[in-house]
Design a protein around this motif. Structure first.
Motif, PDB file in Angstrom:
ATOM      1  N   TYR A 141       0.850  -1.175   0.000  1.00 40.02           N
ATOM      2  CA  TYR A 141       0.000   0.000   0.000  1.00 40.02           C
ATOM      3  C   TYR A 141       0.892   1.233   0.000  1.00 40.02           C
ATOM      4  O   TYR A 141       2.085   1.146   0.282  1.00 40.02           O
ATOM      5  CB  TYR A 141      -0.884   0.032   1.250  1.00 40.02           C
ATOM      6  CG  TYR A 141      -2.016  -0.953   1.245  1.00 40.02           C
ATOM      7  CD1 TYR A 141      -1.797  -2.325   1.356  1.00 40.02           C
ATOM      8  CD2 TYR A 141      -3.340  -0.508   1.139  1.00 40.02           C
ATOM      9  CE1 TYR A 141      -2.852  -3.219   1.343  1.00 40.02           C
ATOM     10  CE2 TYR A 141      -4.399  -1.403   1.137  1.00 40.02           C
ATOM     11  CZ  TYR A 141      -4.144  -2.754   1.246  1.00 40.02           C
ATOM     12  OH  TYR A 141      -5.197  -3.636   1.240  1.00 40.02           O
ATOM     13  N   ARG A 142       0.296   2.369  -0.286  1.00 37.05           N
ATOM     14  CA  ARG A 142       1.039   3.626  -0.179  1.00 37.05           C
ATOM     15  C   ARG A 142       0.112   4.733   0.307  1.00 37.05           C
ATOM     16  O   ARG A 142      -1.109   4.687   0.129  1.00 37.05           O
ATOM     17  CB  ARG A 142       1.666   4.021  -1.516  1.00 37.05           C
ATOM     18  CG  ARG A 142       0.689   4.392  -2.613  1.00 37.05           C
ATOM     19  CD  ARG A 142       1.422   4.614  -3.922  1.00 37.05           C
ATOM     20  NE  ARG A 142       0.516   4.974  -5.009  1.00 37.05           N
ATOM     21  CZ  ARG A 142       0.894   5.077  -6.281  1.00 37.05           C
ATOM     22  NH1 ARG A 142       2.163   4.850  -6.637  1.00 37.05           N
ATOM     23  NH2 ARG A 142       0.011   5.407  -7.212  1.00 37.05           N
ATOM     24  N   GLN A 143       0.740   5.731   0.919  1.00 32.62           N
ATOM     25  CA  GLN A 143      -0.013   6.888   1.406  1.00 32.62           C
ATOM     26  C   GLN A 143       0.780   8.147   1.118  1.00 32.62           C
ATOM     27  O   GLN A 143       1.896   8.320   1.632  1.00 32.62           O
ATOM     28  CB  GLN A 143      -0.301   6.767   2.904  1.00 32.62           C
ATOM     29  CG  GLN A 143      -1.230   7.846   3.425  1.00 32.62           C
ATOM     30  CD  GLN A 143      -1.775   7.526   4.800  1.00 32.62           C
ATOM     31  OE1 GLN A 143      -1.229   6.694   5.528  1.00 32.62           O
ATOM     32  NE2 GLN A 143      -2.876   8.170   5.160  1.00 32.62           N
TER      33      GLN A 143
ATOM     34  N   ARG B 126      -4.592   6.045   2.472  1.00 32.50           N
ATOM     35  CA  ARG B 126      -3.766   4.908   2.090  1.00 32.50           C
ATOM     36  C   ARG B 126      -4.495   4.105   1.007  1.00 32.50           C
ATOM     37  O   ARG B 126      -5.692   3.856   1.109  1.00 32.50           O
ATOM     38  CB  ARG B 126      -3.488   4.040   3.317  1.00 32.50           C
ATOM     39  CG  ARG B 126      -2.395   3.017   3.133  1.00 32.50           C
ATOM     40  CD  ARG B 126      -2.031   2.339   4.446  1.00 32.50           C
ATOM     41  NE  ARG B 126      -1.479   3.298   5.397  1.00 32.50           N
ATOM     42  CZ  ARG B 126      -0.919   2.930   6.569  1.00 32.50           C
ATOM     43  NH1 ARG B 126      -0.843   1.645   6.879  1.00 32.50           N
ATOM     44  NH2 ARG B 126      -0.454   3.850   7.395  1.00 32.50           N
TER      45      ARG B 126
ATOM     46  N   TYR C  45       5.428   3.862   1.490  1.00 34.08           N
ATOM     47  CA  TYR C  45       4.962   2.549   1.043  1.00 34.08           C
ATOM     48  C   TYR C  45       5.001   1.579   2.221  1.00 34.08           C
ATOM     49  O   TYR C  45       6.006   1.490   2.939  1.00 34.08           O
ATOM     50  CB  TYR C  45       5.835   2.049  -0.105  1.00 34.08           C
ATOM     51  CG  TYR C  45       5.523   2.721  -1.423  1.00 34.08           C
ATOM     52  CD1 TYR C  45       5.847   4.057  -1.624  1.00 34.08           C
ATOM     53  CD2 TYR C  45       4.880   2.043  -2.444  1.00 34.08           C
ATOM     54  CE1 TYR C  45       5.537   4.695  -2.814  1.00 34.08           C
ATOM     55  CE2 TYR C  45       4.574   2.671  -3.643  1.00 34.08           C
ATOM     56  CZ  TYR C  45       4.900   3.991  -3.824  1.00 34.08           C
ATOM     57  OH  TYR C  45       4.587   4.625  -5.013  1.00 34.08           O
ATOM     58  N   TYR C  46       3.896   0.860   2.384  1.00 35.22           N
ATOM     59  CA  TYR C  46       3.742  -0.088   3.473  1.00 35.22           C
ATOM     60  C   TYR C  46       3.446  -1.483   2.918  1.00 35.22           C
ATOM     61  O   TYR C  46       2.692  -1.609   1.942  1.00 35.22           O
ATOM     62  CB  TYR C  46       2.567   0.306   4.364  1.00 35.22           C
ATOM     63  CG  TYR C  46       2.656   1.660   4.997  1.00 35.22           C
ATOM     64  CD1 TYR C  46       2.150   2.789   4.353  1.00 35.22           C
ATOM     65  CD2 TYR C  46       3.206   1.820   6.270  1.00 35.22           C
ATOM     66  CE1 TYR C  46       2.209   4.044   4.938  1.00 35.22           C
ATOM     67  CE2 TYR C  46       3.265   3.068   6.866  1.00 35.22           C
ATOM     68  CZ  TYR C  46       2.769   4.177   6.201  1.00 35.22           C
ATOM     69  OH  TYR C  46       2.827   5.410   6.791  1.00 35.22           O
TER      70      TYR C  46
ATOM     71  N   TRP D 290       0.783  -4.216   9.678  1.00 37.34           N
ATOM     72  CA  TRP D 290       1.473  -3.263   8.816  1.00 37.34           C
ATOM     73  C   TRP D 290       2.924  -3.126   9.233  1.00 37.34           C
ATOM     74  O   TRP D 290       3.255  -3.210  10.409  1.00 37.34           O
ATOM     75  CB  TRP D 290       0.811  -1.886   8.907  1.00 37.34           C
ATOM     76  CG  TRP D 290      -0.613  -1.854   8.483  1.00 37.34           C
ATOM     77  CD1 TRP D 290      -1.715  -2.043   9.275  1.00 37.34           C
ATOM     78  CD2 TRP D 290      -1.108  -1.616   7.161  1.00 37.34           C
ATOM     79  NE1 TRP D 290      -2.857  -1.939   8.514  1.00 37.34           N
ATOM     80  CE2 TRP D 290      -2.512  -1.670   7.218  1.00 37.34           C
ATOM     81  CE3 TRP D 290      -0.494  -1.355   5.934  1.00 37.34           C
ATOM     82  CZ2 TRP D 290      -3.321  -1.482   6.098  1.00 37.34           C
ATOM     83  CZ3 TRP D 290      -1.298  -1.157   4.825  1.00 37.34           C
ATOM     84  CH2 TRP D 290      -2.683  -1.232   4.915  1.00 37.34           C
TER      85      TRP D 290
ATOM     86  N   GLY E 169       6.743   1.283   7.173  1.00 36.97           N
ATOM     87  CA  GLY E 169       6.729   2.090   5.964  1.00 36.97           C
ATOM     88  C   GLY E 169       8.118   2.505   5.517  1.00 36.97           C
ATOM     89  O   GLY E 169       9.052   2.602   6.319  1.00 36.97           O
TER      90      GLY E 169
END
Length: 115
Positions: A37-39, A45, A93-94, A105, A108
């Motif tokens: 995932y990304r935020q 996210r 990015y996670y 999670w 990051g």
């Protein structure tokens, strides 16, 4: 306990490449789906890519054809190869997984795409 540790982020110019890694422990890695995932700042996210225990993959439309998710079950590691990077790929990015009905999670890793 479940631990996910991301690495490989950094500063890259537009059009460049990076490979992110996520080292996992605390569960049977080969049996778990894994996701990236990304935020970005000020945004929610979002899912980037997903890989099942059987190796099936899925990608967000915005990264399809540029990013590749893969896994090495012998190393308990999931990768995200990112090519043709764009400024809009800038984000933290996670990696994540689901274990015993709970989401986990990593901490990051920052990816910045800028000239």
């Amino acid at each position: 306990q479940v631990q996910l540790v991301e690495s490989g982020g950094g500063l890259v110019q537009p059009g460049g490449s990076l490979r992110l890694s996520c080292a996992a422990s605390g569960f049977i890695f080969s049996m778990n789906p894994m996701g990236w995932y990304r935020q970005a700042p000020g945004k929610e996210r979002e899912l980037v890519a997903f890989i099942t225990s059987g190796g099936n993959t899925n990608y967000a439309y915005s990264v399809r054809g540029r990013f590749t998710i893969s896994r090495d079950n012998a190393k308990n590691t999931v990768y995200l190869q990112m090519n043709s990077l764009k400024p809009e790929d800038t984000a933290v990015y996670y990696c994540n997984t689901i274990h015993q009905s709970r989401l986990y999670w990593g901490q990051g890793t920052q990816v910045t795409v800028s000239s």
